[in-house]
Design a protein around this motif. Structure first.
Motif, mmCIF file in Angstrom:
data_model
loop_
_atom_site.group_PDB
_atom_site.id
_atom_site.type_symbol
_atom_site.label_atom_id
_atom_site.label_comp_id
_atom_site.label_asym_id
_atom_site.label_seq_id
_atom_site.Cartn_x
_atom_site.Cartn_y
_atom_site.Cartn_z
ATOM 1 N N ALA A 6 21.284 15.878 14.728
ATOM 2 C CA ALA A 6 20.081 15.068 14.937
ATOM 3 C C ALA A 6 20.042 13.969 13.892
ATOM 4 O O ALA A 6 20.534 14.136 12.767
ATOM 5 N N LEU A 7 19.462 12.855 14.283
ATOM 6 C CA LEU A 7 19.339 11.689 13.402
ATOM 7 C C LEU A 7 17.870 11.304 13.359
ATOM 8 O O LEU A 7 17.218 11.198 14.404
ATOM 9 N N ALA A 8 17.315 11.107 12.149
ATOM 10 C CA ALA A 8 15.906 10.742 12.004
ATOM 11 C C ALA A 8 15.762 9.537 11.094
ATOM 12 O O ALA A 8 16.493 9.411 10.101
ATOM 13 N N VAL A 9 14.814 8.652 11.430
ATOM 14 C CA VAL A 9 14.573 7.456 10.612
ATOM 15 C C VAL A 9 13.074 7.241 10.465
ATOM 16 O O VAL A 9 12.298 7.473 11.393
ATOM 17 N N SER A 10 12.675 6.773 9.296
ATOM 18 C CA SER A 10 11.288 6.400 9.047
ATOM 19 C C SER A 10 11.281 5.318 7.976
ATOM 20 O O SER A 10 11.891 5.489 6.919
ATOM 21 N N GLY A 11 10.631 4.196 8.262
ATOM 22 C CA GLY A 11 10.668 3.099 7.303
ATOM 23 C C GLY A 11 9.604 2.054 7.575
ATOM 24 O O GLY A 11 8.730 2.234 8.425
ATOM 25 N N ILE A 12 9.691 0.943 6.853
ATOM 26 C CA ILE A 12 8.721 -0.149 6.955
ATOM 27 C C ILE A 12 9.494 -1.396 7.376
ATOM 28 O O ILE A 12 10.226 -1.993 6.579
ATOM 29 N N MET A 13 9.342 -1.786 8.634
ATOM 30 C CA MET A 13 10.132 -2.886 9.192
ATOM 31 C C MET A 13 9.571 -4.265 8.869
ATOM 32 O O MET A 13 10.289 -5.250 8.906
ATOM 33 N N GLY A 14 8.257 -4.341 8.572
ATOM 34 C CA GLY A 14 7.655 -5.614 8.210
ATOM 35 C C GLY A 14 7.093 -6.357 9.422
ATOM 36 O O GLY A 14 7.198 -5.893 10.548
ATOM 37 N N PRO A 15 6.534 -7.536 9.220
ATOM 38 C CA PRO A 15 6.396 -8.194 7.916
ATOM 39 C C PRO A 15 5.269 -7.631 7.056
ATOM 40 O O PRO A 15 5.193 -7.898 5.864
ATOM 41 N N ARG A 16 4.370 -6.841 7.693
ATOM 42 C CA ARG A 16 3.290 -6.227 6.927
ATOM 43 C C ARG A 16 3.587 -4.756 6.722
ATOM 44 O O ARG A 16 4.486 -4.203 7.319
ATOM 45 N N GLY A 17 2.784 -4.112 5.872
ATOM 46 C CA GLY A 17 2.879 -2.667 5.694
ATOM 47 C C GLY A 17 3.545 -2.236 4.408
ATOM 48 O O GLY A 17 3.488 -1.067 4.043
ATOM 49 N N GLY A 18 4.176 -3.162 3.705
ATOM 50 C CA GLY A 18 4.857 -2.805 2.468
ATOM 51 C C GLY A 18 3.913 -2.723 1.283
ATOM 52 O O GLY A 18 2.836 -3.319 1.278
ATOM 53 N N THR A 19 4.314 -1.957 0.272
ATOM 54 C CA THR A 19 3.585 -1.861 -0.990
ATOM 55 C C THR A 19 4.577 -2.057 -2.128
ATOM 56 O O THR A 19 5.783 -2.159 -1.908
ATOM 57 N N GLU A 20 4.070 -2.078 -3.323
ATOM 58 C CA GLU A 20 4.965 -2.223 -4.480
ATOM 59 C C GLU A 20 5.909 -1.029 -4.586
ATOM 60 O O GLU A 20 7.084 -1.184 -4.922
ATOM 61 N N GLN A 21 5.411 0.153 -4.273
ATOM 62 C CA GLN A 21 6.234 1.358 -4.353
ATOM 63 C C GLN A 21 7.159 1.479 -3.135
ATOM 64 O O GLN A 21 8.278 1.982 -3.243
ATOM 65 N N LYS A 22 6.672 1.030 -1.991
ATOM 66 C CA LYS A 22 7.450 1.113 -0.755
ATOM 67 C C LYS A 22 7.424 -0.242 -0.063
ATOM 68 O O LYS A 22 6.597 -0.499 0.830
#
Length: 418
Positions: free
Chosen positions: A353-369
């Motif tokens: 199984a393959l799993a992905v989770s992330g922040i693609m942008g352009p909004r939603g990012g933080t300094e930590q993530k």
């Protein structure tokens, strides 16, 4: 060996404003290359009489073959056919074979009445050779002027491809002694283009003048393509194979595949050979990995399906990600993707199984993530491996990079490299 050059002219306002992506010229160029024809130029023009006329004049001075797509339809903005009639000094006539074909399409297949506008599809300049279009109503047309061949084809991709395959390529191969062009391609990962160039510098320097090496970086990986020209196909292939084997040996540590196929097919071939299966659990990619895999025929032999868990509630309910993990570590975390991958594998009863989770942008990012941060997990029955990526592009590009690099992580797990 005769060097034969072609130019490709694609016509349509929709191409210039970006409403439609010009895939036609890329496909045509690939097919011409296989036939030993070198593409001199690719030009896109709008539905403007003078612009099309000037493009025909300009490109016919550079090439022996000018291929044109677009503007052959039945509406007022389709001006290519009357323009070509005037350009080559002809008059419009009804081609009876085309008329019969168009009539058959409307009466037998579409079961609709054929209006006068549709009949006009069968009108062609009397100075052309008609190339039957088995996939549509607008025929292809071949003209000759001052030793240059001009071929006009519909802009609809599947119609254009039919005419290219059935008529244009056979004609070119019969008309010209083009010699042969051969390619071999390998894909590397985990090494930058400049470091790769240093590693194989002596091999590249030793290449004869008729064999070239190209570096094609993409998705954080680098393809190496050997291209050669010659008059004897078997001799040329053997010569390229010798240098290709040298490249394979030198790049073994970073080699992904020695075939010119996309990453999803690399993984698919591995699974098929082993009679194994996989599934995906996607958050930030929203099913894009599943799309890459399933767009290829035969993928049902190794791909079971996907759980698209875009919302945290779905991660909890369908993938058993603990609420406290989402609260304390967040959806974009190593802990989250590990559970996603392991649960998906168990639920779908697959080998991997393959799993992905992330922040693609352009909004939603933080300094930590920040935007572009992605966690990936690949799971088997024996182990789960994870990797953190930090991409730096727009949403679409970040999604593509996530998918290809996630599949590469799975490839390494399958091969026991992790």
């Amino acid at each position: 060996m005769e060097k034969v050059f072609a130019s490709i002219i694609t016509i349509g306002d929709e191409l210039l404003i970006g409403q439609v992506i010009d895939t036609n010229s890329a496909w045509i160029a690939q097919e011409l290359n296989k036939a030993g024809i070198l593409v001199k130029n690719r030009v896109a023009v709008g539905d403007v009489w003078d612009d099309i006329w000037n493009a025909l004049d300009t490109e016919s001075k550079k090439a022996s073959i000018v291929l044109i797509t677009g503007g052959l339809g039945p509406t007022a903005d389709d001006i290519t056919k009357p323009l070509l009639c005037q350009y080559f000094g002809g008059k419009m006539i009804m081609d009876e074979a085309t008329l019969a074909h168009v009539t058959d399409i409307f009466e037998r297949i579409l079961k609709r009445p054929m209006i006068e506008r549709n009949r006009k599809q069968a009108e062609v300049p009397d100075v052309c050779k008609v190339l039957k279009n088995e996939r549509g109503t607008a025929p292809g047309m071949l003209f000759e002027k001052d030793g240059v061949i001009f071929i006009a084809m519909p802009g609809v991709p599947h119609e254009m491809k039919w005419i290219m395959t059935a008529h244009v390529i056979p004609l070119i191969e019969k008309r010209f002694s083009t010699g042969f062009i051969r390619h071999r391609t390998l894909l590397t990962a985990g090494i930058g283009e400049s470091f790769l160039a240093e590693m194989i510098q002596d091999i590249e320097t030793a290449l004869p003048s008729h064999i070239k090496l190209a570096y094609l970086p993409n998705y954080g990986m680098v393809r190496l393509r050997l291209s050669g020209t010659g008059t004897d196909a078997s001799v040329l292939q053997k010569e390229i194979d010798i240098y290709f084997q040298q490249l394979l040996q030198r790049t073994e540590k970073y080699l992904v595949t020695d075939d010119d196929i996309p990453m999803e097919l690399v993984v698919g071939k591995l699974l098929k050979e082993r009679k194994q299966t996989m599934t995906t659990a996607e958050s930030c990619t929203g099913g894009y990995i599943a799309h890459l895999i399933t767009k290829h025929d035969g993928s049902s032999a190794y791909y079971q399906g996907s759980i698209i868990s875009y919302a945290n509630e779905i991660k909890e309910r369908l993938l058993s990600v603990p609420h406290e993990v989402l609260e304390t570590q967040g959806a974009v975390s190593e802990e989250t993707v590990k559970v996603m991958a392991e649960t998906a594998r168990a639920t779908m009863q697959t080998d991997y199984a393959l799993a992905v989770s992330g922040i693609m942008g352009p909004r939603g990012g933080t300094e930590q993530k920040p935007v572009g941060m992605v966690w990936v997990a690949a799971a088997s029955a024996e182990k789960t491996v994870t990797q953190l990526f930090q991409f730096r592009f727009d949403r679409s590009r970040n999604t593509e990079l996530t998918a290809i690099n996630a599949l590469n992580l799975l490839r390494q797990l399958i091969l026991g490299k992790l």
